[in-house]
Structure formats: C-alpha cells, structure tokens
Design an enzyme around this catalytic site. Structure first.
Site, PDB file in Angstrom:
ATOM      1  N   ASP A  97      98.237  14.634 -14.803  1.00 15.57           N
ATOM      2  CA  ASP A  97      99.071  13.752 -13.975  1.00 15.57           C
ATOM      3  C   ASP A  97     100.075  13.122 -14.933  1.00 15.57           C
ATOM      4  O   ASP A  97      99.726  12.215 -15.694  1.00 15.57           O
ATOM      5  CB  ASP A  97      98.183  12.698 -13.299  1.00 15.57           C
ATOM      6  CG  ASP A  97      98.959  11.815 -12.324  1.00 15.57           C
ATOM      7  OD1 ASP A  97     100.209  11.839 -12.356  1.00 15.57           O
ATOM      8  OD2 ASP A  97      98.304  11.083 -11.557  1.00 15.57           O
ATOM      9  N   ARG A 136      93.280  17.167  -8.127  1.00 16.10           N
ATOM     10  CA  ARG A 136      94.351  16.455  -7.416  1.00 16.10           C
ATOM     11  C   ARG A 136      95.611  17.303  -7.531  1.00 16.10           C
ATOM     12  O   ARG A 136      95.843  17.935  -8.574  1.00 16.10           O
ATOM     13  CB  ARG A 136      94.585  15.066  -8.012  1.00 16.10           C
ATOM     14  CG  ARG A 136      95.727  14.309  -7.335  1.00 16.10           C
ATOM     15  CD  ARG A 136      95.768  12.797  -7.653  1.00 16.10           C
ATOM     16  NE  ARG A 136      96.053  12.468  -9.027  1.00 16.10           N
ATOM     17  CZ  ARG A 136      95.166  12.061  -9.912  1.00 16.10           C
ATOM     18  NH1 ARG A 136      93.899  11.937  -9.573  1.00 16.10           N
ATOM     19  NH2 ARG A 136      95.516  11.773 -11.153  1.00 16.10           N
ATOM     20  N   HIS A 161      92.286   7.246 -13.646  1.00 18.59           N
ATOM     21  CA  HIS A 161      93.285   6.849 -14.632  1.00 18.59           C
ATOM     22  C   HIS A 161      92.801   7.092 -16.054  1.00 18.59           C
ATOM     23  O   HIS A 161      92.933   6.248 -16.938  1.00 18.59           O
ATOM     24  CB  HIS A 161      93.706   5.388 -14.414  1.00 18.59           C
ATOM     25  CG  HIS A 161      94.595   5.237 -13.213  1.00 18.59           C
ATOM     26  ND1 HIS A 161      95.071   4.031 -12.778  1.00 18.59           N
ATOM     27  CD2 HIS A 161      95.103   6.157 -12.360  1.00 18.59           C
ATOM     28  CE1 HIS A 161      95.819   4.216 -11.696  1.00 18.59           C
ATOM     29  NE2 HIS A 161      95.849   5.503 -11.431  1.00 18.59           N
ATOM     30  N   GLU A 164      99.731  16.827  -6.737  1.00 15.93           N
ATOM     31  CA  GLU A 164     100.699  15.780  -6.385  1.00 15.93           C
ATOM     32  C   GLU A 164     102.129  16.286  -6.523  1.00 15.93           C
ATOM     33  O   GLU A 164     102.521  16.788  -7.580  1.00 15.93           O
ATOM     34  CB  GLU A 164     100.506  14.571  -7.324  1.00 15.93           C
ATOM     35  CG  GLU A 164     101.548  13.474  -7.128  1.00 15.93           C
ATOM     36  CD  GLU A 164     101.271  12.224  -7.965  1.00 15.93           C
ATOM     37  OE1 GLU A 164     100.685  12.352  -9.050  1.00 15.93           O
ATOM     38  OE2 GLU A 164     101.656  11.123  -7.516  1.00 15.93           O
ATOM     39  N   HIS A 221      91.202   7.291  -3.077  1.00 21.24           N
ATOM     40  CA  HIS A 221      92.550   6.723  -3.111  1.00 21.24           C
ATOM     41  C   HIS A 221      93.355   7.194  -1.907  1.00 21.24           C
ATOM     42  O   HIS A 221      92.932   8.084  -1.174  1.00 21.24           O
ATOM     43  CB  HIS A 221      93.259   7.061  -4.429  1.00 21.24           C
ATOM     44  CG  HIS A 221      93.429   8.530  -4.709  1.00 21.24           C
ATOM     45  ND1 HIS A 221      94.401   9.290  -4.105  1.00 21.24           N
ATOM     46  CD2 HIS A 221      92.753   9.385  -5.537  1.00 21.24           C
ATOM     47  CE1 HIS A 221      94.340  10.535  -4.564  1.00 21.24           C
ATOM     48  NE2 HIS A 221      93.336  10.630  -5.420  1.00 21.24           N
ATOM     49  N   ASP A 227     106.487  11.947 -10.683  1.00 22.42           N
ATOM     50  CA  ASP A 227     105.037  11.721 -10.702  1.00 22.42           C
ATOM     51  C   ASP A 227     104.378  12.992 -10.160  1.00 22.42           C
ATOM     52  O   ASP A 227     104.355  13.210  -8.955  1.00 22.42           O
ATOM     53  CB  ASP A 227     104.734  10.495  -9.812  1.00 22.42           C
ATOM     54  CG  ASP A 227     103.267  10.117  -9.799  1.00 22.42           C
ATOM     55  OD1 ASP A 227     102.470  10.738 -10.522  1.00 22.42           O
ATOM     56  OD2 ASP A 227     102.917   9.185  -9.030  1.00 22.42           O
ATOM     57  N   TYR A 230      87.062  14.485  -5.872  1.00 23.65           N
ATOM     58  CA  TYR A 230      86.465  14.196  -7.183  1.00 23.65           C
ATOM     59  C   TYR A 230      84.948  14.169  -7.028  1.00 23.65           C
ATOM     60  O   TYR A 230      84.411  13.339  -6.277  1.00 23.65           O
ATOM     61  CB  TYR A 230      86.959  12.846  -7.708  1.00 23.65           C
ATOM     62  CG  TYR A 230      88.475  12.726  -7.583  1.00 23.65           C
ATOM     63  CD1 TYR A 230      89.310  13.213  -8.586  1.00 23.65           C
ATOM     64  CD2 TYR A 230      89.064  12.179  -6.438  1.00 23.65           C
ATOM     65  CE1 TYR A 230      90.692  13.140  -8.454  1.00 23.65           C
ATOM     66  CE2 TYR A 230      90.438  12.102  -6.289  1.00 23.65           C
ATOM     67  CZ  TYR A 230      91.253  12.586  -7.305  1.00 23.65           C
ATOM     68  OH  TYR A 230      92.616  12.521  -7.158  1.00 23.65           O
ATOM     69  N   GLU A 272      99.603  13.329  -2.617  1.00 25.44           N
ATOM     70  CA  GLU A 272      98.674  13.599  -3.709  1.00 25.44           C
ATOM     71  C   GLU A 272      97.203  13.475  -3.332  1.00 25.44           C
ATOM     72  O   GLU A 272      96.484  12.638  -3.859  1.00 25.44           O
ATOM     73  CB  GLU A 272      98.978  12.676  -4.888  1.00 25.44           C
ATOM     74  CG  GLU A 272      99.085  11.194  -4.543  1.00 25.44           C
ATOM     75  CD  GLU A 272      99.297  10.336  -5.791  1.00 25.44           C
ATOM     76  OE1 GLU A 272      98.512  10.454  -6.736  1.00 25.44           O
ATOM     77  OE2 GLU A 272     100.255   9.543  -5.805  1.00 25.44           O
ATOM     78  N   ASP A 306     104.475  -9.199 -34.175  1.00 23.94           N
ATOM     79  CA  ASP A 306     105.887  -9.450 -33.879  1.00 23.94           C
ATOM     80  C   ASP A 306     106.629  -8.179 -33.467  1.00 23.94           C
ATOM     81  O   ASP A 306     107.850  -8.130 -33.492  1.00 23.94           O
ATOM     82  CB  ASP A 306     106.561 -10.099 -35.094  1.00 23.94           C
ATOM     83  CG  ASP A 306     106.429  -9.240 -36.340  1.00 23.94           C
ATOM     84  OD1 ASP A 306     105.670  -8.246 -36.297  1.00 23.94           O
ATOM     85  OD2 ASP A 306     107.078  -9.554 -37.349  1.00 23.94           O
ATOM     86  N   HIS A 313     102.415   7.363  -2.277  1.00 21.34           N
ATOM     87  CA  HIS A 313     103.124   6.082  -2.394  1.00 21.34           C
ATOM     88  C   HIS A 313     104.608   6.362  -2.459  1.00 21.34           C
ATOM     89  O   HIS A 313     105.022   7.497  -2.748  1.00 21.34           O
ATOM     90  CB  HIS A 313     102.647   5.331  -3.650  1.00 21.34           C
ATOM     91  CG  HIS A 313     102.636   6.183  -4.901  1.00 21.34           C
ATOM     92  ND1 HIS A 313     103.751   6.382  -5.671  1.00 21.34           N
ATOM     93  CD2 HIS A 313     101.652   6.924  -5.483  1.00 21.34           C
ATOM     94  CE1 HIS A 313     103.442   7.184  -6.685  1.00 21.34           C
ATOM     95  NE2 HIS A 313     102.176   7.545  -6.594  1.00 21.34           N
ATOM     96  N   HIS A 322     105.047   3.348  -8.533  1.00 18.58           N
ATOM     97  CA  HIS A 322     104.530   2.891  -7.234  1.00 18.58           C
ATOM     98  C   HIS A 322     105.643   1.999  -6.688  1.00 18.58           C
ATOM     99  O   HIS A 322     105.688   0.803  -6.945  1.00 18.58           O
ATOM    100  CB  HIS A 322     103.209   2.140  -7.392  1.00 18.58           C
ATOM    101  CG  HIS A 322     102.111   3.029  -7.896  1.00 18.58           C
ATOM    102  ND1 HIS A 322     100.940   2.564  -8.410  1.00 18.58           N
ATOM    103  CD2 HIS A 322     102.019   4.382  -7.969  1.00 18.58           C
ATOM    104  CE1 HIS A 322     100.173   3.585  -8.783  1.00 18.58           C
ATOM    105  NE2 HIS A 322     100.815   4.701  -8.518  1.00 18.58           N
TER     106      HIS A 322
HETATM  107  N1  GLY Z   1     100.317   8.666 -11.711  1.00 18.05           N
HETATM  108  C1  GLY Z   1     100.027   7.586 -10.872  1.00 18.05           C
HETATM  109  C2  GLY Z   1      99.922   8.011  -9.486  1.00 18.05           C
HETATM  110  O1  GLY Z   1      99.832   9.186  -9.205  1.00 18.05           O
HETATM  111  O2  GLY Z   1      99.981   7.231  -8.589  1.00 18.05           O
HETATM  112 MN    MN Z   2     101.324   9.156  -7.674  1.00  8.14          MN
HETATM  113 MN    MN Z   3     100.449  10.744 -10.441  1.00  8.23          MN
END
Ligand code: GLY
Ligand code: MN
Ligand code: MN
Length: 431
Positions: free
Chosen positions: A258, A410, A241, A412, A348, A269, A386, A382, A37, A352, A359
C-alpha cells in the site's frame, strides 16, 4: 505543472461568496520536529494551501469579503536575510502581495494588532479549531473581546463556525488542473507498483521493495511518499498499517503493498497484493478472487448520483457472500452484515475521498440522506480480507481452519467520478 494563480483566486472567490458577511481565518501548518533541533520537510496545511498556494509556516490567512479595502489578507514571516541564510527563503510581506495576490499583508508579529479590524463587522467567524492550542486561544481571545463591546455596537461575530463546513465542499470537487496533478501522482505510483512487483521475490526484504518504490516517487518528480509505505509480506499483510517493512520475503508469501506518491501536493493511494514467487496458493487465490470481485463490483457503482455508501455496501456484500461460501462465516447474510459478524475479517471501510489529503476532506453522509457522488470527486475503492494468525471469529461463528491463516489481501484503486460514470486513475497496475 502547478495550479495557476487565477485558480487560487477563483477558489478564494468561491469561499468568499459563501461567507458573505463573515470572516474566515486559516492557520498555516506548524513545523514538525523530527528530533532535537531537526525538523521534517515543511508541508503546508491543505486548507491553507488550497486557498493560497503559500508554503511557509508562521502564517495566517484572513478572508473578509465585507471589508472595504482588504478581502484577502496574509500575515507572514517577514524577510530576514540573516535568518534566511540558515532556514531558506521567505516570501515576505511584499512577496505575499505581489506573488500571492494578497490585498494586504503584515508581519505575523502584528496579528493581534491588525486582526480585529477584519473581525469587528463580521457576523460570524469561520475558523477550525486546530492542534495549535495557543492559536486557538488567540482567536477565542479576539472573539471574546469583540463580544464584550457587541452591546455598544450591535454588530460583530456572534458565532464561530468550523471553516471546514464551508471550504470542504469546494475541495471535494476537483478542477481540471487538480486532476492533472492527481493523474501525475497516480502515474508515478503506478510505475512504482509495477516495478515493485517485478523486483519482489523470495529472499528480498520488504524495505528493499519500499526503497525501490520511494526512489521512483522522487525520481519522477514526486514530493515523496503520500503516507508511510506499507510493504507487508506473509502474515504482516493482516496488519493494516504495518510500516516496519523489515521482514524477508519467503516462498509462498503474499506481499501486500500500500504505497503512493505525492505530486504537487496531491496524492495517490494504491494497494496491490501478489504472491512473492509469482504463483498464488489455492487458498490465497480464493481469497484474492473474492476481494477482486468485491472491488470490481464496487467500482461499477461509481457514477454520478449514486450514494457514496453504495460502494461500501456493494463490496461488503460480495465479501460476506464469499466468506459464507468458504464456511468462514455462517448464517443469514443480512444478519451477518447487520450484526457486523464479518468484522474480524473486514474491519475498515471500502474507501475515502482522495486529494490534497490522502484521507481527504468532505462528508460521506448527510444525516439521514446519502452523499451523492458528483463529477470531479476522487475516491479510493479498497476492499480487503484479513485472516491473521490471531484472528478470532465473531460470536457463534465457525472456527477458522489453519490453512486460511496469514492471508491478507487488499486491492485499492483511485477512482474519478466523471459525467458518464468513472475513470480508474490507477488502472495501470494489473490486478
Ligand atoms: N494508505 C492509507 C489508506 O489506504 O487509506
Ligand atoms: Mn486508501
Ligand atoms: Mn492505501
């Protein structure tokens, strides 16, 4: 620092100009259960919030510009002092009008009874089918009823159109007030990344770094993390992720972080990758420099009028060139790109839209036509490479020497499109 009531009103006006004779319906986000709950802290649906600023569940917003009396209607949880002692304050029906500018408001229990008057003369219903199946059914039921009587009246909603198709182009261009909130989210996130880099060293656990960052997110007035923070050391950096964050940093590890905070509903982000002990190994440095070059060249493509895709295409080409130079890819660059032979290393896209959603909403392509960047757009850039312990090269591509394995990089940043070009909102974290 918030969005002024007049701005919410302008947003509603802009929506209503687009829907004319239609009626748009937006549903609040549901409460999400953590366990039994206990519920997660409530966060409103971003479309709903964008149009109303109203932050309660069990609500419906209706926009009917053609209605004679009420163009903006809210259905809300009524005030209930006994319940509110337990669950917190409700704005209530009167508050929905007085504080949120609704022309009319009703208790949510009256939805079935009151909704038809706002739909019956509409030529179309704008509604996005959501995860709440029961509510989808409610809308479909009303639509079906109205269409049953349509032959007698000759007016009514003859179609349902996804509400995002009209609202999301508005959300794609950020106002000065939205940008102020996004700058603040970026500023706090920058502080947290800079602290994380200084705090990280071999022997620390990933979760300790996460905790330091999330502490700063809240300490500086953010609402917390914008998405589960990723603190990925060693070969965890190759898991996009990764959120377990439970490994101890070792000497010669890379650390990929990240993480970003949310401030006033808007998000940052940021990703940075750095060596745990302060010094890159030669292989880490080589990969890092390819990604950095890809990111810088991609960011240079951010200016008004440029097609969105050019950012990814630019970064991708730099990455493929770099991997070809290292012998991790082999063959003709155009063919590698066309046949996606780089995908084991870069799976990827390069970014975005960013805003109320991490996103964020908005199209990236218009059929055959590109989506041009416009001042006020905010996007992430970004790129990454990898090379995981188990990464398999694409068919007919070279074997991967062991010395490259376990390296994930990465980088970003959050980039605003300005009239002259761009501004990197997150430039305060070194690269
Ligand atoms: N942290 C999620 C992305 O970079 O899209
Ligand atoms: Mn991102
Ligand atoms: Mn990110």
């Amino acid at each position: 620092m918030t969005i002024a009531p007049t701005e919410y009103q302008q947003r509603r006006q802009a929506l209503m100009e687009k829907i004319g004779q239609g009626t748009a319906i937006f549903r609040s986000a549901p409460m999400a259960v953590m366990h039994n709950d206990v519920e997660y802290a409530y966060r409103q649906d971003s479309d709903f919030f964008y149009l109303t600023g109203f932050n309660e569940p069990n609500a419906v917003a209706v926009f009917a510009p053609h209605h004679e009396e009420h163009q903006f209607v809210l259905f809300v949880q009524p005030k209930d002092p006994e319940k509110e002692v337990w669950t917190g304050y409700h704005v209530g029906v009167e508050g929905a009008k007085e504080r949120y500018g609704a022309d009319e408001a009703y208790p949510i229990a009256e939805l079935d009874e009151k909704l038809p008057q706002y739909l019956q003369n509409a030529d179309r219903i704008y509604y996005r089918l959501g995860r709440d199946r029961a509510f989808n059914d409610t809308i479909l039921k009303h639509w079906q009823r109205l269409m049953r009587t349509y032959p007698k009246r000759g007016v009514g909603p003859i179609a349902i159109q996804d509400a995002g198709t009209i609202l999301h182009p508005l959300r794609l261009v950020k106002s000065p007030a939205e940008l102020e909130l996004m700058r603040k989210a970026a500023e706090i996130s920058v502080k947290a990344h800079n602290h994380a880099r200084e705090f990280a060293q071999p022997g620390r656990y990933e979760y300790e770094i996460q905790a330091e960052m999330e502490h700063l997110f809240r300490l500086h007035g953010g609402n917390g993390f914008a998405y589960p923070s990723i603190v990925a050391s060693g070969s965890n950096s190759c898991i996009l992720h990764y959120i377990e964050n439970n490994r101890q940093l070792q000497d010669n590890d890379l650390v990929l972080i990240d993480a970003g905070c949310s401030y006033g509903y808007y998000n940052a982000d940021i990703t940075r990758t750095f060596p745990a002990n302060g010094t890159f190994t030669p292989e880490q440095k080589t990969i890092y420099e390819i990604v950095l070059s890809a990111q810088k060249q991609a960011i240079a493509q951010v200016h008004p009028g440029n097609p969105y895709n050019q950012i990814h295409d630019t970064a991708l080409r730099v990455i493929v060139e770099g991997l070809l130079d290292l012998g991790l890819l082999a063959g003709d660059i155009d063919e590698i790109i066309k046949e996606e032979k780089y995908k084991p290393f870069y799976m990827h896209r390069t970014g975005h839209w960013l805003g109320l959603d991490v996103h964020d909403v908005g199209v990236y392509q218009n059929g055959e036509d590109p989506q041009p960047l416009q001042p006020g757009n905010v996007l992430t850039v970004e790129p990454g490479i990898y090379i995981g312990p188990e990464t398999k090269p694409a068919e007919e591509q070279p074997e991967i020497p062991d010395r490259w394995r376990g390296i994930g990089v990465r980088i970003e940043d959050d980039v605003l499109v300005t009239a002259q070009g761009h501004e990197v909102l997150t430039a305060g974290v070194p690269k």
